[in-house]
Design an enzyme around this catalytic site. Structure first.
Site, mmCIF file in Angstrom:
data_model
loop_
_atom_site.group_PDB
_atom_site.id
_atom_site.type_symbol
_atom_site.label_atom_id
_atom_site.label_comp_id
_atom_site.label_asym_id
_atom_site.label_seq_id
_atom_site.Cartn_x
_atom_site.Cartn_y
_atom_site.Cartn_z
ATOM 1 N N TYR A 65 0.268 4.886 -4.094
ATOM 2 C CA TYR A 65 0.476 3.863 -3.335
ATOM 3 C C TYR A 65 1.704 3.553 -4.119
ATOM 4 O O TYR A 65 1.853 3.424 -5.270
ATOM 5 C CB TYR A 65 -0.460 3.101 -3.045
ATOM 6 C CG TYR A 65 -0.792 1.988 -4.243
ATOM 7 C CD1 TYR A 65 0.034 1.300 -4.231
ATOM 8 C CD2 TYR A 65 -1.485 2.452 -5.198
ATOM 9 C CE1 TYR A 65 -0.204 -0.218 -5.725
ATOM 10 C CE2 TYR A 65 -1.632 1.552 -6.105
ATOM 11 C CZ TYR A 65 -1.538 0.248 -6.109
ATOM 12 O OH TYR A 65 -2.021 -0.618 -6.648
ATOM 13 N N CYS A 66 2.558 3.241 -2.902
ATOM 14 C CA CYS A 66 3.486 2.325 -3.438
ATOM 15 C C CYS A 66 4.379 1.767 -2.640
ATOM 16 O O CYS A 66 3.415 0.620 -1.808
ATOM 17 C CB CYS A 66 5.197 3.259 -3.515
ATOM 18 S SG CYS A 66 5.707 3.853 -1.708
ATOM 19 N N ARG A 67 5.694 0.806 -2.657
ATOM 20 C CA ARG A 67 5.153 -0.365 -1.354
ATOM 21 C C ARG A 67 5.193 -0.205 -0.290
ATOM 22 O O ARG A 67 4.744 -1.242 1.071
ATOM 23 C CB ARG A 67 7.051 -1.492 -1.429
ATOM 24 C CG ARG A 67 7.331 -2.140 -1.041
ATOM 25 C CD ARG A 67 8.539 -2.936 -1.047
ATOM 26 N NE ARG A 67 9.252 -2.487 -0.577
ATOM 27 C CZ ARG A 67 10.042 -3.048 0.645
ATOM 28 N NH1 ARG A 67 9.065 -3.427 1.436
ATOM 29 N NH2 ARG A 67 11.175 -1.719 1.139
#
Length: 102
Positions: A65-67
């Protein structure tokens, strides 16, 4: 790479005893909170990111995941090129995350 919404991502993760959660955000973003039990490798580190990821166990399943879901998708593609078979991108990333944060 599989693109999973939060419900699918969490459900699959919960039932996966071979799972690793990978956060590919920047240090500043991580300072705002991280999904519990995540390892952090910043995608923006370029070659350093590739070297750190390449050293990971390729037999594991990676939940990434990221932003927003964009960089984590890129990370999944890079990891597949490095020989990782099971990568799962969290659609919507932390912007849509409703689960635990530490």
């Amino acid at each position: 790479m599989e693109e999973l919404d939060q419900e699918e991502w969490l459900s699959q993760l919960k039932n996966d005893d071979n799972a690793v959660i990978l956060d590919v955000r920047t240090d500043a973003e991580v300072a705002d909170g991280i999904i519990p039990n995540s390892i952090h490798i910043d995608l923006h580190k370029g070659q350093e990111f590739i070297a750190e990821v390449d050293a990971l166990d390729k037999s594991k399943n990676y939940y990434i995941y990221c932003r927003s879901g964009n960089r984590s998708g890129q990370a999944c593609q890079i990891m597949e090129e490095l020989g990782f078979e099971n990568t799962y991108n969290l659609l919507g990333g932390m912007l849509e995350w409703e689960g635990d944060v530490e």
